[in-house]
Design a protein around this motif. Structure first.
Motif, PDB file in Angstrom:
ATOM      1  N   GLY A 184       0.821  -1.202   0.000  1.00 17.32           N
ATOM      2  CA  GLY A 184       0.000   0.000   0.000  1.00 17.32           C
ATOM      3  C   GLY A 184       0.857   1.255   0.000  1.00 17.32           C
ATOM      4  N   ALA A 185       0.212   2.407  -0.015  1.00 17.42           N
ATOM      5  CA  ALA A 185       0.939   3.673  -0.052  1.00 17.42           C
ATOM      6  C   ALA A 185       0.012   4.807   0.364  1.00 17.42           C
ATOM      7  CB  ALA A 185       1.510   3.931  -1.447  1.00 17.42           C
ATOM      8  N   ILE A 186       0.629   5.942   0.680  1.00 18.32           N
ATOM      9  CA  ILE A 186      -0.117   7.128   1.077  1.00 18.32           C
ATOM     10  C   ILE A 186       0.316   8.307   0.197  1.00 18.32           C
ATOM     11  CG2 ILE A 186       1.565   7.799   2.869  1.00 18.32           C
ATOM     12  CD1 ILE A 186      -0.879   8.640   4.600  1.00 18.32           C
ATOM     13  N   MET A 187      -0.612   9.201  -0.100  1.00 14.85           N
ATOM     14  CA  MET A 187      -0.298  10.311  -0.991  1.00 14.85           C
ATOM     15  C   MET A 187       0.639  11.333  -0.359  1.00 14.85           C
ATOM     16  SD  MET A 187      -3.702  11.182  -3.241  1.00 14.85           S
ATOM     17  CE  MET A 187      -4.959  10.817  -2.030  1.00 14.85           C
ATOM     18  N   ASN A 188       0.521  11.542   0.922  1.00 12.17           N
ATOM     19  CA  ASN A 188       1.330  12.564   1.593  1.00 12.17           C
ATOM     20  C   ASN A 188       1.889  11.980   2.882  1.00 12.17           C
ATOM     21  OD1 ASN A 188       2.468  14.807   2.774  1.00 12.17           O
ATOM     22  ND2 ASN A 188       0.591  16.031   2.834  1.00 12.17           N
ATOM     23  N   ILE A 189       3.186  11.712   2.901  1.00 13.56           N
ATOM     24  CA  ILE A 189       3.824  11.089   4.063  1.00 13.56           C
ATOM     25  C   ILE A 189       3.726  11.976   5.306  1.00 13.56           C
ATOM     26  CG2 ILE A 189       6.149  12.026   3.701  1.00 13.56           C
ATOM     27  CD1 ILE A 189       5.388   8.360   4.532  1.00 13.56           C
ATOM     28  N   ASP A 190       3.596  13.293   5.098  1.00 14.52           N
ATOM     29  CA  ASP A 190       3.523  14.222   6.233  1.00 14.52           C
ATOM     30  C   ASP A 190       2.209  14.102   6.997  1.00 14.52           C
ATOM     31  OD1 ASP A 190       6.047  15.223   5.707  1.00 14.52           O
ATOM     32  OD2 ASP A 190       5.299  16.817   4.393  1.00 14.52           O
ATOM     33  N   LEU A 191       1.234  13.373   6.433  1.00 14.54           N
ATOM     34  CA  LEU A 191      -0.008  13.132   7.177  1.00 14.54           C
ATOM     35  C   LEU A 191       0.228  12.274   8.404  1.00 14.54           C
ATOM     36  CD1 LEU A 191      -2.521  12.433   4.245  1.00 14.54           C
ATOM     37  CD2 LEU A 191      -2.420  14.475   5.689  1.00 14.54           C
ATOM     38  N   ILE A 192       1.302  11.499   8.393  1.00 12.68           N
ATOM     39  CA  ILE A 192       1.654  10.658   9.549  1.00 12.68           C
ATOM     40  C   ILE A 192       2.488  11.492  10.500  1.00 12.68           C
ATOM     41  CG2 ILE A 192       2.774   8.539  10.314  1.00 12.68           C
ATOM     42  CD1 ILE A 192       2.414   7.457   7.459  1.00 12.68           C
ATOM     43  N   THR A 193       1.959  11.732  11.678  1.00  8.78           N
ATOM     44  CA  THR A 193       2.631  12.581  12.659  1.00  8.78           C
ATOM     45  C   THR A 193       2.846  11.815  13.963  1.00  8.78           C
ATOM     46  OG1 THR A 193       0.573  13.433  13.645  1.00  8.78           O
ATOM     47  CG2 THR A 193       1.418  14.580  11.675  1.00  8.78           C
ATOM     48  N   SER A 194       3.614  12.415  14.833  1.00  5.71           N
ATOM     49  CA  SER A 194       3.856  11.799  16.140  1.00  5.71           C
ATOM     50  C   SER A 194       2.559  11.642  16.927  1.00  5.71           C
ATOM     51  CB  SER A 194       4.847  12.659  16.937  1.00  5.71           C
ATOM     52  OG  SER A 194       5.118  12.089  18.202  1.00  5.71           O
ATOM     53  N   LYS A 195       1.614  12.545  16.691  1.00  7.75           N
ATOM     54  CA  LYS A 195       0.354  12.523  17.428  1.00  7.75           C
ATOM     55  C   LYS A 195      -0.599  11.449  16.924  1.00  7.75           C
ATOM     56  CE  LYS A 195      -3.437  15.550  18.918  1.00  7.75           C
ATOM     57  NZ  LYS A 195      -4.008  16.928  18.854  1.00  7.75           N
ATOM     58  N   ASN A 196      -0.652  11.237  15.604  1.00  6.80           N
ATOM     59  CA  ASN A 196      -1.663  10.309  15.083  1.00  6.80           C
ATOM     60  C   ASN A 196      -1.110   8.959  14.636  1.00  6.80           C
ATOM     61  OD1 ASN A 196      -0.470  10.666  12.544  1.00  6.80           O
ATOM     62  ND2 ASN A 196      -2.110  11.915  11.719  1.00  6.80           N
ATOM     63  N   ALA A 197       0.213   8.763  14.737  1.00  5.81           N
ATOM     64  CA  ALA A 197       0.821   7.515  14.290  1.00  5.81           C
ATOM     65  C   ALA A 197       0.259   6.321  15.073  1.00  5.81           C
ATOM     66  CB  ALA A 197       2.339   7.574  14.452  1.00  5.81           C
ATOM     67  N   ILE A 198       0.038   5.226  14.355  1.00  9.09           N
ATOM     68  CA  ILE A 198      -0.430   3.983  14.967  1.00  9.09           C
ATOM     69  C   ILE A 198       0.532   2.863  14.559  1.00  9.09           C
ATOM     70  CG2 ILE A 198      -2.867   4.621  15.107  1.00  9.09           C
ATOM     71  CD1 ILE A 198      -3.344   3.135  12.490  1.00  9.09           C
ATOM     72  N   PRO A 199       0.637   1.791  15.347  1.00 12.35           N
ATOM     73  CA  PRO A 199       1.541   0.691  14.995  1.00 12.35           C
ATOM     74  C   PRO A 199       1.201   0.105  13.631  1.00 12.35           C
ATOM     75  CG  PRO A 199       0.782   0.470  17.261  1.00 12.35           C
ATOM     76  CD  PRO A 199      -0.033   1.568  16.644  1.00 12.35           C
ATOM     77  N   MET A 200       2.232  -0.339  12.908  1.00 14.16           N
ATOM     78  CA  MET A 200       2.029  -0.854  11.549  1.00 14.16           C
ATOM     79  C   MET A 200       2.813  -2.129  11.308  1.00 14.16           C
ATOM     80  SD  MET A 200       2.275   2.541   9.166  1.00 14.16           S
ATOM     81  CE  MET A 200       1.708   4.148   9.748  1.00 14.16           C
ATOM     82  N   LEU A 201       2.222  -2.990  10.492  1.00 13.73           N
ATOM     83  CA  LEU A 201       2.890  -4.158   9.928  1.00 13.73           C
ATOM     84  C   LEU A 201       2.715  -4.067   8.419  1.00 13.73           C
ATOM     85  CD1 LEU A 201       4.232  -6.979   9.994  1.00 13.73           C
ATOM     86  CD2 LEU A 201       1.935  -7.942  10.314  1.00 13.73           C
ATOM     87  N   LEU A 202       3.823  -3.927   7.689  1.00 20.44           N
ATOM     88  CA  LEU A 202       3.759  -3.707   6.247  1.00 20.44           C
ATOM     89  C   LEU A 202       4.608  -4.731   5.501  1.00 20.44           C
ATOM     90  CD1 LEU A 202       4.331   0.186   6.230  1.00 20.44           C
ATOM     91  CD2 LEU A 202       2.156  -1.039   6.460  1.00 20.44           C
ATOM     92  N   SER A 203       4.208  -5.024   4.264  1.00 21.47           N
ATOM     93  CA  SER A 203       5.020  -5.857   3.375  1.00 21.47           C
ATOM     94  C   SER A 203       4.984  -5.241   1.979  1.00 21.47           C
ATOM     95  CB  SER A 203       4.501  -7.295   3.342  1.00 21.47           C
ATOM     96  OG  SER A 203       3.193  -7.354   2.787  1.00 21.47           O
ATOM     97  N   HIS A 204       6.100  -5.394   1.242  1.00 19.91           N
ATOM     98  CA  HIS A 204       6.183  -4.748  -0.067  1.00 19.91           C
ATOM     99  C   HIS A 204       7.350  -5.341  -0.849  1.00 19.91           C
ATOM    100  CE1 HIS A 204       4.458  -0.731  -1.649  1.00 19.91           C
ATOM    101  NE2 HIS A 204       4.940  -1.384  -2.708  1.00 19.91           N
TER     102      HIS A 204
END
Length: 307
Positions: A184-204
Motif C-alpha cells: 500500500g501507499a499514502i499520498m502525503n507522508i507528512d499526514l503521519i505525525t507523532s500525534k496520530n501515528a499507529i503501529p504498523m505491519l507492512l510488506s512490499h
C-alpha cells in the motif's frame, strides 16, 4: 454391511463441510437508492465475556475489480484465534475506467476518497453494533492489499471531517488500533505525525512498478502524464515511523514486484496474529525483515540491502 457405507457418507460430509471455529455473517452496512454495500463478518465460535478485537480488511483490485471473498483463509485463521475479521465490499468507482496514466489526478483522488468513506462507514456500522457482535471498539485494526492498502493508509490518516462523504459519524477522537498493509501507499507522508501515528505491519516488493516501494509514481506514470500521482510506499512509511520512534515492522522482498502484495495475508497470517497481540500487549517493537528473492534484479537496486 451398511456400516462401511454409512462411514463413507459421514466422511464425505465432513470433508466437503469442514468444521470451522468461526461463524460468518453477511451484513449490509450501507444502502441507498443506488448503492448497497456489504461485508462478511468472521466471528470466533467460542463465546467469551471478553470483547473481541476486530480487523477490517479491504481487498485489492485497482478500485475496478476484486471482491471481499478473496482472503477467506486469512479471515478464518484469525477468527480461529479469537480475532474477528470484517472483509468489506466498497465502491469500485474505476470499474470500466482506466486508473493508470491516462486517468487524471482528481479522478484518482476521488476514487480513493469514495472507497475510504465506505470504509469509515463500515467502521461506524460495526462500532454501532459492537454489543451485538461482542466487538472491542478500542481494538479495531485496519488492513488491506494493494488498493486496499491505499484505502487503509488514507482511512487511518486523512482528516475524517474534511474527507468523509457520508453524514454518518465515527466516535469523536476515534483511531484505528493498528494498520496492516500489503503493498500500500499514502499520498502525503507528512499526514503521519507523532500525534496520530499507529503501529504498523507492512510488506512490499522492492521493485513494485504499480505501487512504489519508496516514494515515486503510481503505476510508474511519467511525470508529464495527466494520471501522474506521487505515492509514498511502505519503505518511505517505515522511515517516517522510525524517525518518529513509533512501532513498525516492514517485510521487504528484494526484487519482487506487485505480486508480493498478498504475502502477509496468504502466506504468513501468523505474522499478523503476532502483530495484533504485540499491539494489544503494548510491546515496543521495530524491525525490518529482508526476504531474498531468487529472481535477479534487472539492475543494481537503489536499496543497499537488496544488492
Amino acid at each position: 454391511m451398511k456400516t462401511p457405507y454409512l462411514y463413507l457418507l459421514v466422511a464425505i460430509y465432513f470433508f466437503s463441510n469442514p468444521i470451522t471455529a468461526q461463524e460468518i455473517k453477511s451484513l449490509t452496512y450501507f444502502k441507498n437508492d443506488s448503492t448497497k454495500l456489504e461485508l462478511d463478518l468472521y466471528l470466533p465460535l467460542k463465546k467469551t465475556d471478553k470483547k473481541t478485537p476486530l480487523v477490517i480488511f479491504a481487498h485489492g483490485g485497482g478500485f475496478s475489480g476484486g471482491d471481499r471473498f478473496g482472503e477467506k483463509n486469512f479471515a478464518n485463521s484469525l477468527a480461529e484465534k479469537g480475532i474477528a475479521v470484517a472483509s468489506i465490499s466498497y465502491t469500485l468507482y474505476m470499474k470500466g475506467k482506466d486508473f493508470g496514466c491516462s486517468s487524471t489526478l482528481s479522478e484518482k483522488i476521488k476514487t480513493i476518497q469514495i472507497a475510504v468513506s465506505d470504509t469509515w462507514q463500515a467502521t461506524s456500522y460495526l462500532i454501532k453494533n459492537k454489543n451485538i457482535y461482542n466487538i472491542d471498539d478500542s481494538k479495531i485494526f485496519i488492513a488491506g492489499i494493494s488498493a486496499g492498502g491505499e484505502i487503509s493508509f488514507h482511512a487511518a490518516f486523512w482528516d475524517y471531517k474534511l474527507m468523509n462523504l457520508y453524514s454518518d459519524n465515527l466516535p469523536k477522537n476515534f483511531k484505528y488500533k493498528g494498520l496492516i498493509g500489503g503493498s500500500g501507499a499514502i499520498m502525503n507522508i507528512d499526514l503521519i505525525t507523532s500525534k496520530n501515528a499507529i503501529p504498523m505491519l507492512l510488506s512490499h516488493g522492492s521493485e513494485d512498478p504499480t505501487v512504489p516501494y519508496a516514494t515515486g509514481s503510481h503505476r510508474s506514470c511519467p511525470t508529464d502524464s495527466q494520471g501522474y500521482m506521487s505515492l509514498s510506499g511502505s519503505y518511505s512509511v517505515y522511515n517516517r515511523m522510525t524517525s518518529l520512534n513509533k512501532n513498525i515492522k516492514l517485510i521487504t522482498s528484494c526484487g519482487a514486484g506487485h505480486e508480493f502484495c498478498g504475502y502477509l495475508f496468504e502466506k504468513e497470517p501468523d505474522y499478523v496474529l503476532d502483530f495484533i497481540n504485540d499491539v494489544i500487549a503494548k510491546r515496543k517493537f521495530e524491525s525490518h525483515i529482508i526476504i531474498s528473492n531468487t529472481k535477479k534484479l534487472k539492475e543494481p537496486s537503489q536499496y543497499l540491502f537488496c544488492n
